[in-house]
Design a protein around this motif. Structure first.
Motif, PDB file in Angstrom:
ATOM      1  N   LEU A 151      17.805  11.748  21.784  1.00  0.00           N
ATOM      2  CA  LEU A 151      16.739  11.702  21.105  1.00  0.00           C
ATOM      3  C   LEU A 151      15.449  11.438  22.086  1.00  0.00           C
ATOM      4  N   LEU A 152      15.674  10.710  23.190  1.00  0.00           N
ATOM      5  CA  LEU A 152      14.618  10.523  23.995  1.00  0.00           C
ATOM      6  C   LEU A 152      14.106  11.746  24.493  1.00  0.00           C
ATOM      7  N   LYS A 153      14.787  12.932  24.598  1.00  0.00           N
ATOM      8  CA  LYS A 153      14.351  14.167  25.064  1.00  0.00           C
ATOM      9  C   LYS A 153      13.340  14.831  24.501  1.00  0.00           C
ATOM     10  N   TYR A 154      13.151  14.445  23.212  1.00  0.00           N
ATOM     11  CA  TYR A 154      12.439  14.971  22.040  1.00  0.00           C
ATOM     12  C   TYR A 154      11.153  14.238  21.760  1.00  0.00           C
ATOM     13  N   ILE A 155      10.851  13.040  22.461  1.00  0.00           N
ATOM     14  CA  ILE A 155       9.608  12.208  22.031  1.00  0.00           C
ATOM     15  C   ILE A 155       8.897  12.382  23.329  1.00  0.00           C
ATOM     16  N   ALA A 188      23.030   8.426   6.576  1.00  0.00           N
ATOM     17  CA  ALA A 188      22.201   7.311   6.959  1.00  0.00           C
ATOM     18  C   ALA A 188      22.692   6.711   8.203  1.00  0.00           C
ATOM     19  N   PRO A 189      21.886   6.832   9.335  1.00  0.00           N
ATOM     20  CA  PRO A 189      20.518   7.204   9.526  1.00  0.00           C
ATOM     21  C   PRO A 189      20.348   8.466   9.580  1.00  0.00           C
ATOM     22  N   SER A 190      19.350   9.068   9.098  1.00  0.00           N
ATOM     23  CA  SER A 190      18.840  10.451   9.439  1.00  0.00           C
ATOM     24  C   SER A 190      17.232  10.347   9.974  1.00  0.00           C
ATOM     25  N   ILE A 191      17.049  10.787  11.134  1.00  0.00           N
ATOM     26  CA  ILE A 191      15.799  10.769  11.917  1.00  0.00           C
ATOM     27  C   ILE A 191      15.288  11.910  12.144  1.00  0.00           C
ATOM     28  N   TYR A 192      14.072  12.121  11.542  1.00  0.00           N
ATOM     29  CA  TYR A 192      12.991  13.352  11.989  1.00  0.00           C
ATOM     30  C   TYR A 192      12.139  13.022  12.705  1.00  0.00           C
ATOM     31  N   ILE A 193      11.738  13.764  13.710  1.00  0.00           N
ATOM     32  CA  ILE A 193      10.607  13.796  14.856  1.00  0.00           C
ATOM     33  C   ILE A 193       9.629  14.816  14.631  1.00  0.00           C
ATOM     34  N   TYR A 194       8.484  14.553  14.151  1.00  0.00           N
ATOM     35  CA  TYR A 194       7.426  15.529  13.937  1.00  0.00           C
ATOM     36  C   TYR A 194       6.336  15.578  14.860  1.00  0.00           C
ATOM     37  N   SER A 250       0.856  -1.153   0.095  1.00  0.00           N
ATOM     38  CA  SER A 250       0.122   0.216   0.012  1.00  0.00           C
ATOM     39  C   SER A 250       0.802   1.255   0.179  1.00  0.00           C
ATOM     40  N   ARG A 251       0.442   2.138  -0.491  1.00  0.00           N
ATOM     41  CA  ARG A 251       1.218   3.476  -0.695  1.00  0.00           C
ATOM     42  C   ARG A 251       0.758   4.409   0.474  1.00  0.00           C
ATOM     43  N   LEU A 252       1.424   5.265   0.978  1.00  0.00           N
ATOM     44  CA  LEU A 252       1.055   6.471   1.961  1.00  0.00           C
ATOM     45  C   LEU A 252       1.634   7.521   1.744  1.00  0.00           C
ATOM     46  N   ASP A 253       0.768   8.719   2.098  1.00  0.00           N
ATOM     47  CA  ASP A 253       1.216  10.121   1.806  1.00  0.00           C
ATOM     48  C   ASP A 253       2.003  10.533   3.041  1.00  0.00           C
ATOM     49  N   LEU A 254       2.866  10.717   3.307  1.00  0.00           N
ATOM     50  CA  LEU A 254       3.440  11.075   4.529  1.00  0.00           C
ATOM     51  C   LEU A 254       2.868  12.494   5.308  1.00  0.00           C
ATOM     52  N   HIS A 255       2.537  13.165   4.551  1.00  0.00           N
ATOM     53  CA  HIS A 255       1.984  14.722   4.810  1.00  0.00           C
ATOM     54  C   HIS A 255       0.384  14.275   5.304  1.00  0.00           C
ATOM     55  N   GLN A 256      -0.126  13.317   4.983  1.00  0.00           N
ATOM     56  CA  GLN A 256      -1.339  13.062   5.454  1.00  0.00           C
ATOM     57  C   GLN A 256      -1.548  12.167   6.838  1.00  0.00           C
ATOM     58  N   LEU A 257      -0.300  11.659   7.618  1.00  0.00           N
ATOM     59  CA  LEU A 257      -0.226  11.039   8.724  1.00  0.00           C
ATOM     60  C   LEU A 257      -0.897  12.077   9.829  1.00  0.00           C
ATOM     61  N   GLN A 258      -1.683  11.112  10.852  1.00  0.00           N
ATOM     62  CA  GLN A 258      -2.249  11.706  11.912  1.00  0.00           C
ATOM     63  C   GLN A 258      -1.426  11.377  12.988  1.00  0.00           C
ATOM     64  N   GLY A 259      -1.242  12.174  13.918  1.00  0.00           N
ATOM     65  CA  GLY A 259      -0.418  11.968  15.327  1.00  0.00           C
ATOM     66  C   GLY A 259       1.020  12.247  14.960  1.00  0.00           C
ATOM     67  N   SER A 260       1.616  11.994  16.148  1.00  0.00           N
ATOM     68  CA  SER A 260       3.044  12.291  15.974  1.00  0.00           C
ATOM     69  C   SER A 260       3.747  11.372  15.363  1.00  0.00           C
ATOM     70  N   ALA A 261       4.943  11.366  14.563  1.00  0.00           N
ATOM     71  CA  ALA A 261       5.614  10.637  13.653  1.00  0.00           C
ATOM     72  C   ALA A 261       7.179  10.771  13.855  1.00  0.00           C
TER      73      ALA A 261
END
Length: 164
Positions: free
Chosen positions: A160-164, A135-141, A48-59
């Motif tokens: 990283l845990l400080k930001y989630i 690699a890796p690159s991690i983005y918290i939204y 299945s294909r997923l548009d990341l801009h349509q995600l709900q919640g934190s990602a």
């Protein structure tokens, strides 16, 4: 994309993963905007294909290469701290194959978690949205699609845990 272009991008990615090039700050990548969830599509393991801009919640988006030692280490660290990520949907995204993405999830025992997803996207989409990245690159939204923090290269789990 021609085979030559694909292999050139793959070699560049693998070299970047080895740490031979200095890290690139995605915010400095010209017109690339990473301050909000990108308008890019990923293919999940069920095709299945997923548009990341349509995600709900934190990602959390993790751009990785399956052979990358730093990526493997990050996956192990995330597995060991998986409960801390329970409020986020985590998307591991590679430009290699969907099969390699799924195998990576199994190898690092992350694929059984409801909030962890493995996927594939073409390298062009990564470059169009983030520019050249390590690699890796991690983005918290956040839930409102805004970038909270990004990390590149070796994972510092306490930071990283400080930001989630």
């Amino acid at each position: 994309m021609t085979k030559v272009s694909f292999y050139l991008l793959l070699v560049i990615t693998l070299i970047r993963c080895s740490g031979r090039f200095p890290e690139t700050n995605p915010a400095d990548a010209g017109s690339v905007a990473v301050n909000e969830l990108p308008r890019m599509t990923i293919t999940l393991l069920d095709n299945s294909r997923l548009d990341l801009h349509q995600l709900q919640g934190s990602a959390i988006l993790i751009f990785f290469q399956p052979e990358c030692d730093h990526c493997q280490h990050a996956a192990g660290e995330i597995r060991e701290n998986i409960l801390a990520f329970r409020k986020h949907q985590i998307y591991f995204i590679t430009s290699q194959s969907l099969e390699a993405s799924g195998k990576f999830g199994e190898t690092y025992q992350l694929s059984g978690n409801e909030n962890v997803h493995f996927s594939w996207t073409p390298m062009e989409q990564v470059l169009d949205n983030y520019g050249p990245i390590s690699a890796p690159s991690i983005y918290i939204y956040s839930a409102d699609h805004q970038l909270v923090k990004s990390f590149s290269g070796d994972l510092n789990m306490p930071e990283l845990l400080k930001y989630i």
